[in-house]
Design a protein around this motif. Structure first.
Motif, mmCIF file in Angstrom:
data_model
loop_
_atom_site.group_PDB
_atom_site.id
_atom_site.type_symbol
_atom_site.label_atom_id
_atom_site.label_comp_id
_atom_site.label_asym_id
_atom_site.label_seq_id
_atom_site.Cartn_x
_atom_site.Cartn_y
_atom_site.Cartn_z
ATOM 1 N N VAL A 1 -13.063 -13.614 14.732
ATOM 2 C CA VAL A 1 -13.813 -12.754 13.812
ATOM 3 C C VAL A 1 -14.367 -11.572 14.601
ATOM 4 N N ILE A 2 -14.123 -10.355 14.100
ATOM 5 C CA ILE A 2 -14.525 -9.156 14.841
ATOM 6 C C ILE A 2 -15.255 -8.172 13.939
ATOM 7 N N VAL B 1 -21.038 1.194 11.632
ATOM 8 C CA VAL B 1 -21.033 -0.274 11.766
ATOM 9 C C VAL B 1 -20.086 -0.870 10.723
ATOM 10 N N VAL C 1 -17.633 -10.270 18.716
ATOM 11 C CA VAL C 1 -16.562 -11.265 18.588
ATOM 12 C C VAL C 1 -17.152 -12.662 18.420
ATOM 13 N N SER C 2 -16.578 -13.417 17.494
ATOM 14 C CA SER C 2 -16.858 -14.853 17.440
ATOM 15 C C SER C 2 -15.560 -15.560 17.101
#
Ligand code: ADP
Ligand code: MG
Length: 482
Positions: free
Chosen positions: A15-16, A164, A207-208
């Motif tokens: 996920v970004i 964002v 990042v996740s």
């Protein structure tokens, strides 16, 4: 197809979300009249405001506001008629005021969306959370003196847009495509030059990782990545690191990290515990920023054609999706193509520009902006093909000559006598000669060796120094051999 990374315990989704800092294209800074040109002598573009002298007051630069609004419109985003500047307080040597003026709680631009096209031709919409204006800081120079650091304040006070995104991206490719699209839109708008190697655009990469179907897990932020390729590499390196942490029974802690481009890994810069407390409060020197809807409408009416619209228009002209994509990638390329295609067959123009012309640029290591041939001359070459003066083969020969000196193709045709022969009787004479010389092959052909037809075409063309009109040569040969 979903992109996943394989761990030792199964696949992980990435996920970004990106926070992009884009320098506003403007003559002067956000709150001062100092210049913004890149590469100037250190500290030669600094006003008292930018140097944080006591008692200096910021005065808003209306052009920077207009640029932010244009960008917001280009991102299909909501424009906030009421926004506010806050002080973000921190101490650092390159920040003479002791605070950065930014928009925290009330940004000038709200939610929007950007559509990206991926390599397989599919498209995806990436949500924009907000865009706000803020000042850039100065720059510390650490390698100029054995014991001292120097400060260059040229960048201090330059207007930045922070854009964002929502955490909508799922692969390095999507992150790269999003960044490229943002840059393309801003270059079309003329609101940011997008030159990442000059620091005009840089990205904080959040990042996740997670298992399919899960909610979001904790993210880490990789700061200040300055090329699209590095963003893509940082995403993968950081995702792999997090997968290892989770799989070894650990927990990913929210922190700020740096991407080591030489080693291709991220390393910790500061943890959430050392996160700054910026003590935001409304800047007392600046009233809220209030825009009139009529002014926003005017800016909207004045926007240039954007990449998506241009691509759709090219598709309507009959160009393939790929050609439309390639020709609109840079504004300069699109302008070149339009000049070549003007008043001509768009498809033929696209074939030449994306074919022989791009190949020549590649070969000569040139770009459209320092093109070895002008769009005008390339257009004239197309005309010479359309009116039958040149066959495709002769056109390529003329084009090679044009690359040597950007001369009009008509002049090259005359000088070198490259005009195509379209006079049937002249072609018939040559054909008769060729057939007479090869009586044995003519007999073979007539007794069923069809393949010899190509031989006769080749011989005729050779005898005409390549200048015979190919369709006519074929036709005459068919007639004479029947
Ligand atoms: P902050 O203001 O603390 O930086 P935000 O919530 O505004 O935090 O998010 C900053 C960026 O992080 C945004 O681009 C957002 O899309 C991204 N982001 C938020 N949560 C995640 C997550 N779980 N994984 C990846 N990116 C995320
Ligand atoms: Mg952040």
């Amino acid at each position: 197809m979903t992109y996943t990374l394989e761990g030792t315990t199964g696949p992980w989704e990435v996920v970004i979300g990106l926070e992009v800092h884009a320098q506003v294209t403007s003559q002067a800074k956000l709150f001062s009249g100092a210049a913004t040109a890149f590469g100037a002598e250190p500290n030669s573009q600094v006003s008292f405001v930018d140097a944080g002298f006591p008692g200096m007051l910021p005065v808003i630069n209306a052009e920077c506001i207009a640029q932010a609004v244009r960008t917001g419109l280009g991102l299909n985003a909501e424009i906030h008629l009421w926004s506010r500047f806050d002080r973000k307080n921190y101490f650092y040597a390159d920040l003479p005021q002791g605070y950065q003026i930014s928009q925290y709680a009330h940004p000038i631009v709200g939610q929007g969306a950007v559509e990206v096209t991926l390599a397989d031709g599919s498209t995806k919409t990436i949500g924009i959370t907000r865009l706000h204006l803020e000042q850039d800081a100065g720059k510390s120079l650490h390698d100029q003196h054995p014991t001292k650091s120097y400060i260059d304040l040229n960048r201090s006070g330059v207007a930045l847009m922070e854009i964002v995104s929502e955490p909508d991206m799922r692969s390095p490719e999507e992150a790269g495509a999003y960044l490229a699209k943002l840059r393309q839109i801003m270059r079309y708008l003329g609101t940011c030059d997008g030159n990442m190697d000059e620091g005009s655009m840089r990205a904080d990469v959040n990042v996740s990782v997670r298992r399919a179907g899960e909610g979001y897990r904790t993210r880490c932020e990789v700061k200040n990545v300055n090329s699209i390729r590095f963003v893509m590499q940082a995403v993968e390196a950081e995702a792999r690191r997090q997968i290892e942490v989770w799989e070894s029974g650990g927990t990913v802690e929210q922190e700020t990290r740096l991407f080591d481009t030489a080693r291709g890994v991220t390393r910790s810069m500061r943890s959430k515990e050392d996160a700054h407390d910026y003590r935001y409060f409304p800047d007392p020197d600046l009233p809220p920023l209030v825009l009139e809807q009529g002014w926003v409408d005017q800016l909207k009416a004045g926007l240039p054609e954007l990449p998506d619209q241009r691509r759709a228009r090219y598709a309507a002209l009959g160009l393939s999706a790929y050609d439309a994509q390639v020709l609109t990638a840079e504004r300069e390329t699109a302008a070149f193509f339009e000049e070549v295609a003007h008043g001509r067959d768009a498809k033929a123009a696209a074939n030449w520009v994306t074919g022989d012309y791009f190949a020549a640029l590649n070969r000569l290591k040139r770009t459209v902006t320092d093109s070895p041939v002008s769009a005008k001359h390339l257009g004239e070459l197309l005309d010479l093909m359309a009116d039958g003066t040149l066959s495709g083969k002769l056109a390529k020969e003329v084009f090679e000559a044009m690359l040597e000196a950007d001369e009009a193709p008509g002049a090259i045709v005359e000088k070198r006598g490259l005009r195509q022969v379209t006079d049937s009787s002249a072609i018939e004479a040559v054909v008769d000669e060729v057939l007479a010389k090869n009586a044995d092959k003519v007999a073979d052909y007539r007794s069923g060796k069809d393949k010899l037809f190509g031989f006769f075409v080749g011989q005729t063309m050779k005898a005409m120094a390549g200048k015979g009109n190919p369709a006519l040569v074929n036709e005459v040969l068919k007639r004479r051999l029947a």
